[in-house]
Scaffold this motif. Structure first.
Motif, short mmCIF file in Angstrom:
data_model
loop_
_atom_site.label_atom_id
_atom_site.label_comp_id
_atom_site.label_asym_id
_atom_site.label_seq_id
_atom_site.Cartn_x
_atom_site.Cartn_y
_atom_site.Cartn_z
N PRO A 275 0.80 -1.23 0.00
CA PRO A 275 0.00 0.00 0.00
C PRO A 275 0.83 1.28 0.00
O PRO A 275 0.36 2.32 -0.48
CB PRO A 275 -0.82 -0.12 1.30
CG PRO A 275 -0.91 -1.58 1.57
CD PRO A 275 0.41 -2.13 1.11
N SER A 276 2.05 1.25 0.53
CA SER A 276 2.87 2.46 0.53
C SER A 276 3.28 2.86 -0.88
O SER A 276 3.72 3.99 -1.11
CB SER A 276 4.11 2.26 1.41
OG SER A 276 5.00 1.33 0.83
N TYR A 277 3.12 1.95 -1.83
CA TYR A 277 3.39 2.26 -3.23
C TYR A 277 2.11 2.48 -4.02
O TYR A 277 2.12 2.56 -5.24
CB TYR A 277 4.19 1.12 -3.88
CG TYR A 277 5.59 0.98 -3.33
CD1 TYR A 277 6.66 1.65 -3.91
CD2 TYR A 277 5.84 0.18 -2.22
CE1 TYR A 277 7.94 1.53 -3.40
CE2 TYR A 277 7.11 0.06 -1.69
CZ TYR A 277 8.16 0.73 -2.29
OH TYR A 277 9.43 0.61 -1.78
N GLY A 278 0.95 2.54 -3.30
CA GLY A 278 -0.33 2.73 -3.97
C GLY A 278 -0.69 1.54 -4.83
O GLY A 278 -1.29 1.68 -5.90
N SER A 280 -1.84 -2.94 -4.85
CA SER A 280 -2.12 -4.20 -4.17
C SER A 280 -0.87 -5.07 -4.29
O SER A 280 0.00 -4.81 -5.14
CB SER A 280 -3.31 -4.91 -4.81
OG SER A 280 -2.94 -5.38 -6.10
N VAL A 281 -0.77 -6.09 -3.47
CA VAL A 281 0.39 -6.98 -3.56
C VAL A 281 0.36 -7.78 -4.86
O VAL A 281 1.39 -8.26 -5.33
CB VAL A 281 0.45 -7.93 -2.33
CG1 VAL A 281 -0.61 -9.03 -2.43
CG2 VAL A 281 1.84 -8.53 -2.19
N MET A 282 -0.81 -7.87 -5.49
CA MET A 282 -0.94 -8.62 -6.74
C MET A 282 -0.10 -7.98 -7.85
O MET A 282 0.41 -8.68 -8.73
CB MET A 282 -2.41 -8.68 -7.19
CG MET A 282 -3.39 -9.09 -6.11
SD MET A 282 -2.92 -10.60 -5.25
CE MET A 282 -2.86 -11.75 -6.60
N THR A 283 0.02 -6.67 -7.82
CA THR A 283 0.85 -5.99 -8.84
C THR A 283 2.21 -5.62 -8.29
O THR A 283 3.18 -5.54 -9.04
CB THR A 283 0.14 -4.72 -9.34
OG1 THR A 283 -0.17 -3.87 -8.23
CG2 THR A 283 -1.14 -5.07 -10.07
N TYR A 284 2.32 -5.40 -6.99
CA TYR A 284 3.58 -4.99 -6.38
C TYR A 284 4.61 -6.11 -6.41
O TYR A 284 5.77 -5.91 -6.77
CB TYR A 284 3.32 -4.52 -4.96
CG TYR A 284 4.57 -4.14 -4.20
CD1 TYR A 284 5.34 -3.06 -4.61
CD2 TYR A 284 4.97 -4.86 -3.08
CE1 TYR A 284 6.49 -2.70 -3.92
CE2 TYR A 284 6.10 -4.51 -2.38
CZ TYR A 284 6.87 -3.44 -2.81
OH TYR A 284 7.99 -3.10 -2.12
N ASP A 285 4.19 -7.31 -6.03
CA ASP A 285 5.10 -8.46 -6.07
C ASP A 285 4.29 -9.74 -6.30
O ASP A 285 3.96 -10.46 -5.36
CB ASP A 285 5.89 -8.57 -4.76
CG ASP A 285 6.99 -9.63 -4.84
OD1 ASP A 285 7.06 -10.34 -5.87
OD2 ASP A 285 7.78 -9.75 -3.89
#
Length: 308
Positions: A275-278, A280-285
């Motif tokens: 969330p700190s990157y705006g 979801s974890v699905m797209t973040y990693d």
């Protein structure tokens, strides 16, 4: 591609510590497959439900993963051909933050929908870089809605009326993220939904509050929404190294049987970090243990929807 966190206060030491923890986590991620295909990644479009499934994601205990669950299930479903709306009913606006939807200042939000009768169509925003995923944001104004709704006619049905007027048929799933309370906002969410999803943290305190939540659900079912179905329980923050986590999971399964998803959501640094990157974890990693677990949970929900 480098990413700039929304919180710029991370020091090099913090980043180094986080990277060491994340590397340990991703090296030990689980790889078990769930029904319907492989873990993580895109395995084709999932079957669409015959009608819109409206989930209220509720638990009056804070910190059990309601917002995290709402955001990541919604992202996973949209990545597999579903049209999904996340309704943020928490004044903290964390779901809006995680989906990179503006929710500060005079942005049209759910407060204006519930209290000022603004059409939902004027509030809903498409999530950036996530086709098929939409969000109705919440601002801090929503904190006052609990008091202002008290004197209103049909106060429990304000959200239901807004969704009906919006013509929710265009969505396959609507996920309503609730605040950690059993006040009028949560009652509105329970009134508007046809399914209830309860995230339960794999710790003892999570079981203590469950009885009170279920009693309130029974009251809503008896007096307001007889079609409300406790369809899904998701075990979150599971730590396989502790005996307590396994005991809590076994206890919940023994009481609720097939209502409990077979997927367990593990504790994950990446899930907390996204969330700190705006995002979801699905797209973040997408390769992290948390992302794969939420993908498996979303797959279970999607296939259950066409099996009934």
């Amino acid at each position: 591609m480098t990413q700039t966190p929304l919180n710029p206060g991370d020091s090099p030491l913090v980043r180094e510590a986080l990277s060491s923890v994340v590397s340990r986590e991703t090296s030990t991620r689980k790889t078990a497959a769930a029904p319907g295909g492989s873990t993580g990644g895109r395995d084709g479009d999932w079957p669409r439900p015959p009608k819109t499934r409206i989930f209220t994601v509720a638990n009056q205990k804070g910190g059990v993963g309601k917002t995290t669950t709402s955001v990541n299930l919604a992202a996973a479903l949209s990545m597999h051909g579903q049209r999904v709306l996340v309704v943020d009913l928490d004044p903290q606006g964390n779901a809006s933050t995680a989906l990179a939807v503006e929710h500060r200042g005079d942005v049209p939000d759910m407060y204006k929908v519930l209290v000022e009768d603004m059409p939902l169509a004027e509030v809903v925003k498409e999530v950036p870089d996530m086709p098929g995923l939409y969000c109705a944001p919440a601002t801090i104004d929503l904190a006052g809605a609990e008091i202002e709704l008290v004197s209103m006619v049909a106060r429990e049905a304000r959200l239901q009326r807004a969704l009906t007027a919006y013509d929710a048929v265009e969505f396959d799933y609507i996920l309503i993220d609730c605040p950690p309370s059993l006040g009028l906002l949560t009652v509105n969410a329970l009134m508007a939904a046809n399914e209830l999803l309860i995230p339960i943290q794999c710790e003892y305190y999570a079981l203590e509050g469950l009885g009170q939540l279920l009693r309130n659900v029974d009251l809503v079912r008896a007096h307001l929404n007889p079609t409300l179905d406790l369809s899904t329980i998701l075990m979150t923050m599971y730590d396989g190294r502790t005996r307590l986590a396994s005991q809590v999971a076994d206890e919940v399964r023994s009481h609720f049987g097939a209502t409990v998803l077979s997927t367990l959501i593990p504790r994950s640094v990446r899930v907390s970090e996204a969330p700190s990157y705006g995002q979801s974890v699905m797209t973040y990693d997408p390769g992290s243990s948390g992302a794969m677990a939420y993908m498996d949970a979303a797959r279970e929900i999607a296939y259950r929807g066409v099996a009934v």
